[in-house]
Scaffold this motif. Structure first.
Motif, short mmCIF file in Angstrom:
data_model
loop_
_atom_site.label_atom_id
_atom_site.label_comp_id
_atom_site.label_asym_id
_atom_site.label_seq_id
_atom_site.Cartn_x
_atom_site.Cartn_y
_atom_site.Cartn_z
N LEU A 55 123.80 -16.89 -90.40
CA LEU A 55 122.95 -18.00 -90.82
C LEU A 55 123.72 -19.31 -90.85
N LEU A 56 124.96 -19.23 -91.29
CA LEU A 56 125.78 -20.43 -91.38
C LEU A 56 126.07 -21.01 -90.00
N TYR A 57 126.44 -20.15 -89.05
CA TYR A 57 126.80 -20.64 -87.72
C TYR A 57 125.59 -21.10 -86.91
N ARG A 58 124.41 -20.81 -87.37
CA ARG A 58 123.23 -21.38 -86.74
C ARG A 58 123.18 -22.90 -86.93
N ARG A 59 123.93 -23.41 -87.91
CA ARG A 59 123.97 -24.84 -88.17
C ARG A 59 124.93 -25.58 -87.23
N LEU A 60 125.73 -24.85 -86.47
CA LEU A 60 126.62 -25.51 -85.52
C LEU A 60 125.80 -26.23 -84.45
N PRO A 61 126.29 -27.35 -83.96
CA PRO A 61 125.54 -28.09 -82.93
C PRO A 61 125.29 -27.23 -81.70
N GLU A 62 124.07 -27.30 -81.18
CA GLU A 62 123.75 -26.59 -79.95
C GLU A 62 124.31 -27.35 -78.76
N PRO A 63 124.62 -26.64 -77.67
CA PRO A 63 125.17 -27.33 -76.50
C PRO A 63 124.17 -28.31 -75.91
N GLN A 64 124.67 -29.47 -75.52
CA GLN A 64 123.83 -30.49 -74.91
C GLN A 64 124.18 -30.62 -73.43
N ALA A 65 123.17 -30.97 -72.65
CA ALA A 65 123.38 -31.06 -71.20
C ALA A 65 124.40 -32.13 -70.85
N ASP A 66 124.43 -33.22 -71.65
CA ASP A 66 125.35 -34.31 -71.38
C ASP A 66 126.57 -34.29 -72.28
N GLU A 67 126.86 -33.14 -72.85
CA GLU A 67 127.98 -33.03 -73.79
C GLU A 67 129.30 -33.33 -73.07
N GLU A 68 130.08 -34.23 -73.66
CA GLU A 68 131.36 -34.59 -73.07
C GLU A 68 132.44 -33.68 -73.63
N ARG A 69 132.90 -32.76 -72.82
CA ARG A 69 133.94 -31.81 -73.23
C ARG A 69 134.95 -31.68 -72.11
N VAL A 70 136.18 -31.41 -72.47
CA VAL A 70 137.17 -31.09 -71.46
C VAL A 70 136.84 -29.72 -70.92
N PRO A 71 136.60 -29.59 -69.61
CA PRO A 71 136.18 -28.29 -69.08
C PRO A 71 137.24 -27.23 -69.34
N PRO A 72 136.87 -26.10 -69.94
CA PRO A 72 137.85 -25.04 -70.14
C PRO A 72 138.28 -24.46 -68.80
N LYS A 73 139.52 -24.05 -68.73
CA LYS A 73 140.04 -23.53 -67.48
C LYS A 73 141.10 -22.49 -67.79
N PRO A 74 141.43 -21.65 -66.81
CA PRO A 74 142.48 -20.65 -67.04
C PRO A 74 143.84 -21.31 -67.19
N LEU A 75 144.81 -20.53 -67.63
CA LEU A 75 146.15 -21.07 -67.82
C LEU A 75 146.73 -21.58 -66.51
N GLY A 76 147.34 -22.75 -66.57
CA GLY A 76 147.97 -23.35 -65.40
C GLY A 76 149.34 -23.90 -65.75
N PRO A 77 149.45 -25.20 -66.01
CA PRO A 77 150.76 -25.79 -66.32
C PRO A 77 151.43 -25.18 -67.54
N SER A 78 150.65 -24.69 -68.48
CA SER A 78 151.22 -24.17 -69.73
C SER A 78 151.45 -22.67 -69.70
N ARG A 79 151.27 -22.05 -68.54
CA ARG A 79 151.37 -20.58 -68.47
C ARG A 79 152.71 -20.07 -68.99
N GLY A 80 153.79 -20.70 -68.58
CA GLY A 80 155.11 -20.20 -68.97
C GLY A 80 155.32 -20.20 -70.47
N ILE A 81 155.00 -21.31 -71.11
CA ILE A 81 155.23 -21.40 -72.55
C ILE A 81 154.28 -20.47 -73.31
N VAL A 82 153.05 -20.31 -72.81
CA VAL A 82 152.11 -19.41 -73.47
C VAL A 82 152.59 -17.97 -73.37
N LEU A 83 153.10 -17.58 -72.22
CA LEU A 83 153.59 -16.20 -72.06
C LEU A 83 154.78 -15.93 -72.97
#
Length: 404
Positions: A196-224
């Motif tokens: 019930l609580l998380y239903r209050r989180l904002p719903e995704p918007q078509a024009d939502e400005e977000r950094v597109p999520p992507k797989p590990l790239g430049p940070s792969r070494g440090i993450v591993l």
């Protein structure tokens, strides 16, 4: 008013449901970590079976977190959090109705039970990603500290609730087994409240400005590298997850359930209080130094507690450990988010969490087996030694790129 105080300046107000949800889940995890071995023993299982089920919960959490890291970018975090809350509710009700080993083992694997003192559930990478987006710079470390503070504080209150079954036996004329089942049903209700609580989180918007999520790239070494080190830390911690630490106290000192709940209450409160100091300490000495130089003394206290001749000494050392052992939690989370690119944060949160969950999934079964053979001190000593080795390796690897 309290939630306004908990939000650092410059933090998005939409993060509040995540903070409240963390508190509710921590409360349920706090008493469940203590009652899980008690419930399983009441059903007639041995310490080996208790360890296997504890391992299954952590292994299942690792699999779910890996799925989030691999495919979670295709679904908005709100939908994933709502799904996780439904799974939490189903887990509690299913455990309340179960009594056979294999069905409970399966439920433990696919569900959200957490036998440890920290959060290793599928909620973690989803919430961490949202926290990282809601604040920047020093405010981010402060927000992670508040998130961890709520978790530790309400886990401590949940530990105190571990004494409720004994009260129910006296006041409600229930059998002890039925009283324990009622606490699992409460866990399911908490899951419904989180939904019930998380239903209050904002719903995704078509024009939502977000950094597109992507797989590990430049940070792969440090993450591993971080994932490998975190795995050692989590494997060590799995040897003395709260469920097994409670079992150790029961077997070594014949501690009562009510006394155990009170101990874990104070342990959690001390851990919560220490997290208030983490942002200030990190600002002075850096995130990596905060992780390392608070962790090593805590591990030494754990090793000393394993050989304490009296219960009072053991409990005192364990409480001193709690005062120092949780300062690394917000610092670690903030460090991971700071050293990767914004688009890689979701993947980094998942792929540093999954190895931790996998490593910690193996060790409770090993710890339970050692307890079953009568080697009560070995899991505590092994945990302390491995954690010290992890701290030294972490400091050596990342002291030059420390960030705040």
């Amino acid at each position: 008013m309290i939630l306004r105080w908990l939000l650092p300046v410059g933090t998005e107000p939409s993060i509040r449901p995540v903070l409240v949800g963390r508190a509710l889940r921590a409360f349920a995890d706090g008493y469940m970590a203590i009652l899980l071995p008690v419930y399983l023993l009441a059903l007639g299982f041995g310490t080996w079976e208790v360890g296997l089920i504890a391992s299954a919960t952590l292994l299942g959490s690792a699999a779910a977190t890996l799925a989030v890291g691999a495919w979670g970018h295709r679904v908005h975090h709100r939908s994933l959090l709502l799904g996780a809350a439904v799974l939490m509710a189903a887990t509690g009700f299913a455990f309340a109705l179960g009594s056979s080993f294999w069905p409970l083992l399966l439920i433990a694997f696919v569900g959200t039970l957490n036998p440890s003192s920290g959060d290793v559930s599928v909620f973690l990478p989803l919430e961490h990603t949202r926290l990282a987006e809601a604040a920047h710079g020093e405010a981010r470390t402060g927000l992670f500290a508040r998130y961890s503070l709520l978790g530790a504080l309400f886990a401590a209150l949940g530990a105190l609730a571990a004494g409720v079954p004994d009260r129910l036996v006296l006041l409600a004329d229930l059998t002890r087994l039925d009283a324990l089942r009622a606490m699992f049903a409460l866990y399911g209700l908490v899951g419904a409240m989180v939904w019930l609580l998380y239903r209050r989180l904002p719903e995704p918007q078509a024009d939502e400005e977000r950094v597109p999520p992507k797989p590990l790239g430049p940070s792969r070494g440090i993450v591993l590298r971080l994932a490998a080190l975190f795995s050692v830390d989590s494997f060590a911690g799995g040897l003395v997850v709260n469920s097994l630490l409670a079992l150790w106290l029961f077997q070594r000192f014949e501690l009562s359930l009510g006394a155990a709940g009170m101990f874990f209450l104070w342990s959690g409160l001390l851990g919560a209080a220490s997290q208030l100091a983490a942002p200030r300490l990190a600002r002075r000495i850096g995130l990596v130094n905060t992780m390392v130089f608070t962790h090593i003394p805590a591990s030494l206290c754990l090793i000393a507690a394993a050989f304490a001749p009296r219960m009072e000494w053991a409990l005192g050392l364990l409480l001193l450990r709690s005062l120092m052992s949780q300062m690394d939690v917000p610092a670690r989370s903030a460090f991971v988010m700071a050293v990767v690119t914004p688009g890689e944060r979701a993947a980094a949160a998942s792929f540093t969490t999954v190895p931790r969950s996998l490593a910690s999934a193996v060790s409770p079964a090993l710890g339970g087996a050692l307890f079953a053979t009568g080697w009560l001190a070995v899991p505590l000593v092994a945990c302390g030694v491995l954690k010290i080795a992890y701290d030294l390796a972490l400091w050596r690897a990342f002291r030059e790129i420390d960030t705040q």
